[in-house]
Structures are given as structure tokens and as C-alpha cells.
Scaffold this active site. Structure first.
Site, PDB file in Angstrom:
ATOM      1  N   CYS A  57       0.815  -1.226   0.000  1.00  0.00           N
ATOM      2  CA  CYS A  57       0.000   0.000   0.000  1.00  0.00           C
ATOM      3  C   CYS A  57       0.848   1.275   0.000  1.00  0.00           C
ATOM      4  O   CYS A  57       0.343   2.354  -0.297  1.00  0.00           O
ATOM      5  CB  CYS A  57      -0.949   0.009   1.192  1.00  0.00           C
ATOM      6  SG  CYS A  57      -1.983  -1.457   1.307  1.00  0.00           S
ATOM      7  N   HIS A 103      -2.931   6.931   3.138  1.00  0.00           N
ATOM      8  CA  HIS A 103      -3.453   5.681   2.566  1.00  0.00           C
ATOM      9  C   HIS A 103      -4.803   5.350   3.207  1.00  0.00           C
ATOM     10  O   HIS A 103      -4.947   5.395   4.432  1.00  0.00           O
ATOM     11  CB  HIS A 103      -2.455   4.552   2.799  1.00  0.00           C
ATOM     12  CG  HIS A 103      -3.022   3.206   2.502  1.00  0.00           C
ATOM     13  ND1 HIS A 103      -3.686   2.935   1.323  1.00  0.00           N
ATOM     14  CD2 HIS A 103      -3.066   2.061   3.242  1.00  0.00           C
ATOM     15  CE1 HIS A 103      -4.103   1.684   1.352  1.00  0.00           C
ATOM     16  NE2 HIS A 103      -3.751   1.134   2.498  1.00  0.00           N
ATOM     17  N   ASN A 150     -10.313   0.017   0.615  1.00  0.00           N
ATOM     18  CA  ASN A 150      -8.858   0.077   0.535  1.00  0.00           C
ATOM     19  C   ASN A 150      -8.406  -0.444  -0.835  1.00  0.00           C
ATOM     20  O   ASN A 150      -8.554  -1.631  -1.128  1.00  0.00           O
ATOM     21  CB  ASN A 150      -8.274  -0.794   1.670  1.00  0.00           C
ATOM     22  CG  ASN A 150      -6.759  -0.832   1.678  1.00  0.00           C
ATOM     23  OD1 ASN A 150      -6.113  -0.409   0.726  1.00  0.00           O
ATOM     24  ND2 ASN A 150      -6.194  -1.359   2.753  1.00  0.00           N
TER      25      ASN A 150
HETATM   26  O1  UT7 Z   1      -3.792  -1.556   4.111  1.00  0.00           O
HETATM   27  C1  UT7 Z   1      -3.348  -2.502   5.040  1.00  0.00           C
HETATM   28  C2  UT7 Z   1      -4.391  -3.552   5.334  1.00  0.00           C
HETATM   29  N1  UT7 Z   1      -5.354  -3.048   6.260  1.00  0.00           N
HETATM   30  C3  UT7 Z   1      -5.472  -3.514   7.514  1.00  0.00           C
HETATM   31  O2  UT7 Z   1      -4.751  -4.376   7.929  1.00  0.00           O
HETATM   32  C4  UT7 Z   1      -6.548  -2.941   8.382  1.00  0.00           C
HETATM   33  C5  UT7 Z   1      -6.110  -2.629   9.792  1.00  0.00           C
HETATM   34  N2  UT7 Z   1      -7.033  -3.106  10.792  1.00  0.00           N
HETATM   35  C6  UT7 Z   1      -8.364  -2.793  10.801  1.00  0.00           C
HETATM   36  O3  UT7 Z   1      -8.829  -2.030   9.997  1.00  0.00           O
HETATM   37  C7  UT7 Z   1      -9.220  -3.370  11.900  1.00  0.00           C
HETATM   38  O4  UT7 Z   1      -8.411  -4.014  12.867  1.00  0.00           O
HETATM   39  C8  UT7 Z   1     -10.303  -4.369  11.345  1.00  0.00           C
HETATM   40  C9  UT7 Z   1     -11.348  -3.611  10.564  1.00  0.00           C
HETATM   41  C10 UT7 Z   1      -9.637  -5.417  10.460  1.00  0.00           C
HETATM   42  C11 UT7 Z   1     -10.985  -5.079  12.514  1.00  0.00           C
HETATM   43  O5  UT7 Z   1     -11.647  -4.120  13.346  1.00  0.00           O
HETATM   44  P1  UT7 Z   1     -11.574  -4.267  14.923  1.00  0.00           P
HETATM   45  O6  UT7 Z   1     -12.356  -3.165  15.499  1.00  0.00           O
HETATM   46  O7  UT7 Z   1     -10.114  -4.332  15.269  1.00  0.00           O
HETATM   47  O8  UT7 Z   1     -12.354  -5.627  15.193  1.00  0.00           O
HETATM   48  P2  UT7 Z   1     -11.808  -6.944  15.887  1.00  0.00           P
HETATM   49  O9  UT7 Z   1     -10.825  -7.624  14.988  1.00  0.00           O
HETATM   50  O10 UT7 Z   1     -11.356  -6.607  17.267  1.00  0.00           O
HETATM   51  O11 UT7 Z   1     -13.107  -7.839  15.982  1.00  0.00           O
HETATM   52  C12 UT7 Z   1     -14.146  -7.548  16.913  1.00  0.00           C
HETATM   53  C13 UT7 Z   1     -15.239  -8.563  16.730  1.00  0.00           C
HETATM   54  C14 UT7 Z   1     -14.768 -10.001  16.692  1.00  0.00           C
HETATM   55  O12 UT7 Z   1     -15.755 -10.791  17.329  1.00  0.00           O
HETATM   56  P3  UT7 Z   1     -15.551 -11.308  18.839  1.00  0.00           P
HETATM   57  O13 UT7 Z   1     -14.307 -12.139  18.802  1.00  0.00           O
HETATM   58  O14 UT7 Z   1     -15.423 -10.075  19.668  1.00  0.00           O
HETATM   59  O15 UT7 Z   1     -16.803 -12.077  19.094  1.00  0.00           O
HETATM   60  C15 UT7 Z   1     -14.745 -10.346  15.233  1.00  0.00           C
HETATM   61  O16 UT7 Z   1     -14.930 -11.722  14.997  1.00  0.00           O
HETATM   62  O17 UT7 Z   1     -15.883  -8.330  15.474  1.00  0.00           O
HETATM   63  C16 UT7 Z   1     -15.910  -9.566  14.730  1.00  0.00           C
HETATM   64  N3  UT7 Z   1     -15.831  -9.251  13.310  1.00  0.00           N
HETATM   65  C17 UT7 Z   1     -16.900  -8.994  12.563  1.00  0.00           C
HETATM   66  N4  UT7 Z   1     -18.222  -8.962  12.852  1.00  0.00           N
HETATM   67  C18 UT7 Z   1     -19.062  -8.651  11.849  1.00  0.00           C
HETATM   68  C19 UT7 Z   1     -14.701  -9.150  12.535  1.00  0.00           C
HETATM   69  N5  UT7 Z   1     -15.058  -8.829  11.284  1.00  0.00           N
HETATM   70  C20 UT7 Z   1     -16.413  -8.731  11.264  1.00  0.00           C
HETATM   71  C21 UT7 Z   1     -17.350  -8.420  10.263  1.00  0.00           C
HETATM   72  N6  UT7 Z   1     -18.661  -8.389  10.610  1.00  0.00           N
HETATM   73  N7  UT7 Z   1     -16.981  -8.128   8.992  1.00  0.00           N
END
Ligand code: UT7
Length: 353
Positions: free
Chosen positions: A129, A277, A307
Site C-alpha cells: 500500500c 493511505h 482500501n
Molecule cells: O492496508 C493494510 C491492510 N489493512 C489492515 O490491515 C486494516 C487494519 N485493521 C483494521 O482495519 C481493523 O483491525 C479491522 C477492521 C480489520 C478489525 O476491526 P476491529 O475493530 O479491530 O475488530 P476486531 O478484529 O477486534 O473484531 C471484533 C469482533 C470479533 O468478534 P468477537 O471475537 O469479539 O466475538 C470479530 O470476529 O468483530 C468480529 N468481526 C466482525 N463482525 C461482523 C470481525 N469482522 C467482522 C465483520 N462483521 N466483517
């Protein structure tokens, strides 16, 4: 005239004679996939995706569209905006993580052929990216050595072909598209010192990975070192460690922007626009808070594009130019981060590099 004013005038003249962006272009495929569309196949919702990422929808390449075809359309628009023809281009640098072919031919060469840039060298650059910032800096360096030339710098991605559509935590993040700029020097070799930072941290290489099909997994004859099996055509998918990437992104993009301003001898508050980005709206909000800058100074298009990796910064630039939001003399920072890990930033006094 006072000595400093005289010096400033000379500096301004040198600056005007230096290297600058002559035109921008972008392309987004017409097909749109909304969060609601994804929620018909996965356990997710528009509410969750938007509140955690700022994304509502993404553009998706249709059959026949690839990284090279999208890049060609963005590049043609940039050339038109610059008032140039394909044979005027001496170099094409194309940043991508989703080339048409695994290794060769490069996607840049395909674009060179499709556009008819008969006088251009062409190659791909892979810095995920952050790739566009890296590519722009390579073009700037080449132009400093080749006064009077023009370069096309392109970011193009077809990420919806490589994401894991069964992984709701990553597939929702990405979209397809391309952005391009034409960069030119006006014939003098007096490029001002670069205000660019490029960096990497390979210790975080596992934070964002495209797994499968690596050379390292090939079995080798112990005597000859020659592979004993054909390379497996494995399904390669994208995996990421969201929390780790999030923290790295906020810390790195804030620091790079701060350091660019410090090198330039200006306060961060003097920035007019930051093109960060577009990975997650919450990442950009956290950067704005850390830098004590109003969010309005950051370009945000995630809601509609998601993204687009190496394409996100040039798409944003083109949108800003066409919306009349970038005016000559504005203090602008382009800043990105990505798999590798990589990061990079460039300070422009628009449109001068
Ligand atoms: O350009 C480089 C690539 N980009 C990235 O790597 C992105 C950087 N990271 C992020 O944008 C965020 O960390 C994410 C959007 C990927 C995740 O957001 P988060 O607020 O950190 O969520 P989380 O991973 O802490 O997940 C919270 C909960 C989990 O459930 P439990 O374990 O609390 O029951 C996930 O399983 O949300 C759940 N979850 C979802 N629920 C509904 C994860 N994805 C989804 C989804 N829909 N799409």
C-alpha cells in the site's frame, strides 16, 4: 531587496523550474459491491463494517478487467490532463501487489503496450500500500537525472481477486481501482532536495501476508538444488493481523508526517491537505488526533472505494484535483503504509515535488 527576500526569490524560481505533477487520472470499475451485498453471503452487516472501517461499498473489477486495463485507463486520463501524448513518456513505474501475471511480463510493460508509450521504459514496483509513494520517489530521482523527460507513475490493484471471501474480517476491507500521475521536469537539472521518507520493518512481515505458492515451499534435490516437483498452483489468499496493522499505521503515518514537516522546517499545522493511505477511517481519525490536525484536512474516500492499496493515494489525488480542492502552493503530504511492512511519505508544495 533584502538578502533573505532575494534568496527566497531565487529558491522560488528554482522550485518552479523543478519537478512537478503535470496531470492526474483515475479509474474505478463501474460494478459496485455494497456491504449489504456481502452480508447476503457472510455473517456481517453494513452497520458493523461502516462503524469499524468507514466503508460502505467498494468497486469490483468485472470479467476482462485487470490491473493493467484499469491502470491504462487511469494513465490515459492523467496524460490527457497533462496535455501529453503516449510517446512523450520516458518511464512508467507501476506500483501494484496484484500484477496481471505472477512474475513476468510486468504489468507496467502491458500498460506501455496498450497505451503506445513507444519511448518509455517500464517496470513494476512492489511495496504494497506504500507503493505509490515509493514509485513517485523513483520517478522523481529518474527525472532529476533526465531533465526534460516525463514519467507516468501509476498505482493499480485488483484486490478482490486475491482476498479470502470466506474471511469476514479482511474481505470487507478491499476494493479495485487505479490512479496515475504524470510527473515532469522542465529541462533544468535543478531538482530541489527531496522531502521524502521511505522505510520498512521486515520484522512485521507476518502482519499482512499473501500466503501460498512461495518459492520457499518447493522441495529441492539435495545434490543439485533443482526443484523435484513442479511449483504447485496453490490458492493464495490474503491474511492480516488487524490490531497490529492498525497500531503500526497510526504510529507510522503520524511520525512520517511529523518528520517530513520537521525536515521542511514547518509546523504540522501549516499543512493544507494530507493524503493518507485509505485503509480504515478510524486509522485516519486517530492520525488526525495524534497530529492535532482537523479531520477536514485529510482526504477521505473510503466510504465508496474501500482500501485500494497502491491505488488509494493517486485515486484520492485525482479526486481532489477534479473537485478543485488542490490549488497551487498548497502544503501537501502524501503518506502510506503497507505489507512488508513498508511506509513512506512525500511533502509537496502542490504541484511541485
Ligand atoms: O492496508 C493494510 C491492510 N489493512 C489492515 O490491515 C486494516 C487494519 N485493521 C483494521 O482495519 C481493523 O483491525 C479491522 C477492521 C480489520 C478489525 O476491526 P476491529 O475493530 O479491530 O475488530 P476486531 O478484529 O477486534 O473484531 C471484533 C469482533 C470479533 O468478534 P468477537 O471475537 O469479539 O466475538 C470479530 O470476529 O468483530 C468480529 N468481526 C466482525 N463482525 C461482523 C470481525 N469482522 C467482522 C465483520 N462483521 N466483517
Amino acid at each position: 531587496m533584502a538578502a533573505t527576500a532575494h534568496g527566497n526569490l531565487i529558491f522560488a524560481i528554482i522550485r518552479r523550474m523543478g519537478i512537478k505533477i503535470l496531470g492526474t487520472g483515475s479509474y474505478l470499475p463501474p460494478k459496485v459491491l455494497t456491504n449489504a451485498d456481502i452480508a447476503t453471503a457472510l455473517d456481517t452487516s453494513d452497520e458493523w463494517i461502516f462503524s469499524h472501517t468507514g466503508i460502505h461499498a467498494r468497486h469490483v473489477a468485472e470479467e476482462g478487467e485487470t490491473t493493467s486495463t484499469m491502470a491504462t485507463k487511469a494513465a490515459k486520463a492523467a496524460l490527457d490532463a497533462a496535455g501529453l501524448a503516449p510517446p512523450d513518456v520516458g518511464l512508467i513505474v507501476l506500483a501494484t501487489s496484484t500484477p496481471d501475471y505472477n512474475t513476468f511480463p510486468s504489468t507496467a510493460c502491458i500498460v506501455q503496450g496498450l497505451l503506445g508509450c513507444t519511448n518509455a521504459g517500464a517496470y513494476d514496483l512492489q511495496a504494497a500500500c506504500a507503493g505509490f509513494v515509493y514509485a513517485l520517489e523513483q520517478a522523481r530521482g529518474w527525472l532529476a537525472c533526465n531533465p526534460g523527460q516525463k514519467a507516468l507513475v501509476i498505482g493499480s490493484e485488483c484486490l478482490t481477486r486475491i482476498v479470502d471471501w470466506t474471511d469476514r474480517s479482511s474481505c470487507i476491507l478491499f476494493g479495485d481501482g487505479a490512479g496515475a500521475v504524470v510527473v515532469g521536469s522542465d529541462g533544468t537539472a535543478s531538482a530541489p532536495a527531496a522531502t521524502t521518507i521511505l522505510g520498512a520493518d521486515g520484522t512485521g512481515r507476518h502482519f499482512i501476508q499473501r500466503t501460498g505458492g512461495t518459492m520457499a515451499s518447493l522441495p529441492l534435490d539435495p545434490q543439485t538444488g533443482i526443484p523435484t516437483a513442479e511449483p504447485q498452483v496453490q490458492r493464495s489468499t490474503l491474511s492480516l493481523m488487524g490490531h497490529e496493522v492498525f497500531a503500526f499505521a497510526v504510529k507510522t503515518m503520524s511520525r512520517v508526517t511529523h518528520d517530513l514537516c520537521a525536515r521542511k522546517g514547518v509546523e504540522t499545522s501549516s499543512l493544507d491537505r494530507v493524503f493518507a493511505h485509505q485503509a480504515n477511517g478510524r486509522i485516519i481519525e486517530a492520525c488526525a488526533r495524534r497530529m492535532k490536525l482537523p479531520l477536514e484536512k485529510f482526504w477521505l474516500n473510503l466510504a465508496d472505494t474501500a482500501n485500494t492499496s497502491a491505488a488509494s493515494i493517486p485515486i484520492s489525488l485525482d479526486q481532489a484535483v477534479r473537485a478543485g480542492e488542490l490549488r497551487d502552493g498548497m502544503n501537501v503530504v502524501l503518506v502510506g503504509f503497507g505489507a512488508g511492512l513498508t511506509f513512506g511519505g512525500t511533502y509537496l508544495t502542490w504541484p511541485h515535488l
